[in-house]
Design an enzyme around this catalytic site. Structure first.
Site, PDB file in Angstrom:
ATOM      1  N   GLU A   1       0.826  -1.201   0.000  1.00 55.67           N
ATOM      2  CA  GLU A   1       0.000   0.000   0.000  1.00 55.67           C
ATOM      3  C   GLU A   1       0.866   1.259   0.000  1.00 55.67           C
ATOM      4  O   GLU A   1       2.040   1.234   0.378  1.00 55.67           O
ATOM      5  CB  GLU A   1      -0.905   0.026   1.236  1.00 55.67           C
ATOM      6  CG  GLU A   1      -1.962  -1.047   1.219  1.00 55.67           C
ATOM      7  CD  GLU A   1      -2.861  -1.016   2.441  1.00 55.67           C
ATOM      8  OE1 GLU A   1      -3.850  -1.763   2.412  1.00 55.67           O
ATOM      9  OE2 GLU A   1      -2.592  -0.288   3.423  1.00 55.67           O
TER      10      GLU A   1
ATOM     11  N   GLU B   1      -1.091  -9.885  -6.736  1.00 55.68           N
ATOM     12  CA  GLU B   1      -1.010 -10.561  -8.032  1.00 55.68           C
ATOM     13  C   GLU B   1      -0.065  -9.819  -8.972  1.00 55.68           C
ATOM     14  O   GLU B   1       0.730 -10.430  -9.686  1.00 55.68           O
ATOM     15  CB  GLU B   1      -2.406 -10.656  -8.677  1.00 55.68           C
ATOM     16  CG  GLU B   1      -3.403 -11.445  -7.869  1.00 55.68           C
ATOM     17  CD  GLU B   1      -4.193 -10.613  -6.862  1.00 55.68           C
ATOM     18  OE1 GLU B   1      -5.280 -11.053  -6.476  1.00 55.68           O
ATOM     19  OE2 GLU B   1      -3.726  -9.515  -6.458  1.00 55.68           O
TER      20      GLU B   1
ATOM     21  N   CYS C   1      -8.819  -8.349  -7.980  1.00 55.06           N
ATOM     22  CA  CYS C   1      -9.556  -7.174  -8.440  1.00 55.06           C
ATOM     23  C   CYS C   1      -9.629  -7.189  -9.966  1.00 55.06           C
ATOM     24  O   CYS C   1      -8.942  -7.969 -10.634  1.00 55.06           O
ATOM     25  CB  CYS C   1      -8.886  -5.896  -7.939  1.00 55.06           C
ATOM     26  SG  CYS C   1      -7.316  -5.488  -8.759  1.00 55.06           S
TER      27      CYS C   1
ATOM     28  N   CYS D   1      -1.008  -4.484  -6.009  1.00 51.56           N
ATOM     29  CA  CYS D   1      -1.685  -5.698  -5.576  1.00 51.56           C
ATOM     30  C   CYS D   1      -0.711  -6.871  -5.541  1.00 51.56           C
ATOM     31  O   CYS D   1       0.306  -6.875  -6.248  1.00 51.56           O
ATOM     32  CB  CYS D   1      -2.832  -6.029  -6.531  1.00 51.56           C
ATOM     33  SG  CYS D   1      -4.168  -4.820  -6.534  1.00 51.56           S
TER      34      CYS D   1
ATOM     35  N   CYS E   1      -6.278  -6.745 -11.750  1.00 53.60           N
ATOM     36  CA  CYS E   1      -5.409  -7.928 -11.657  1.00 53.60           C
ATOM     37  C   CYS E   1      -5.938  -9.068 -12.516  1.00 53.60           C
ATOM     38  O   CYS E   1      -5.159  -9.853 -13.050  1.00 53.60           O
ATOM     39  CB  CYS E   1      -5.227  -8.357 -10.209  1.00 53.60           C
ATOM     40  SG  CYS E   1      -4.076  -7.264  -9.341  1.00 53.60           S
TER      41      CYS E   1
END
Length: 130
Positions: free
Chosen positions: A42, A53, A84, A51, A87
């Site tokens: 983050e 992935e 998401c 992310c 991703c």
């Protein structure tokens, strides 16, 4: 698949999630059998984070690999969390619709789908041709 779960669970612990406190780990196996993992990172300037992935894909590409055979994603949630939308598209760039994606909780609950089920009608290279 147990080695993918182990890699995803292990890398999840390294996630940098001080804002959401929602740690995610991902592991991918390439067609050569190599395993690459990533965790979410983050950033206070949303949406500048990465992310899990995407991190695993970046590690795969950095190592010279380009084709995903299997994916495993784990998060500390009550239900398995799907990748998401962004991703899903990133995974589709390197894997076909038949690629198995397992989503899991840290408690061991798993849900399995194909990449094609997660992203029907994926945008691909064929769309770029005139």
């Amino acid at each position: 698949m147990s080695d993918l779960r182990e890699a995803a669970v292990k890398v999840r612990e390294n996630a940098h999630a001080p804002y959401s406190e929602f740690k995610v780990g991902a592991a991918i196996r390439t067609v050569s059998g190599a395993v690459f993992s990533g965790c979410n990172v983050e950033n206070i300037a949303y949406p500048q984070g990465t992310c899990a992935e995407a991190g695993a894909i970046a590690a795969m590409v950095a190592a010279g690999e380009r084709e995903i055979a299997e994916v495993y994603v784990v998060a500390g949630s009550e239900l398995p969390v799907t990748p998401c939308g962004g991703c899903r598209q990133k995974l589709a760039e390197f894997g076909g619709g038949a690629v198995t994606v397992v989503m899991a909780t840290t408690g061991g609950e798993e849900q399995q789908m194909t990449l094609g089920d997660l992203l029907p009608g994926a945008f691909g290279a064929a769309h770029m041709k005139g």
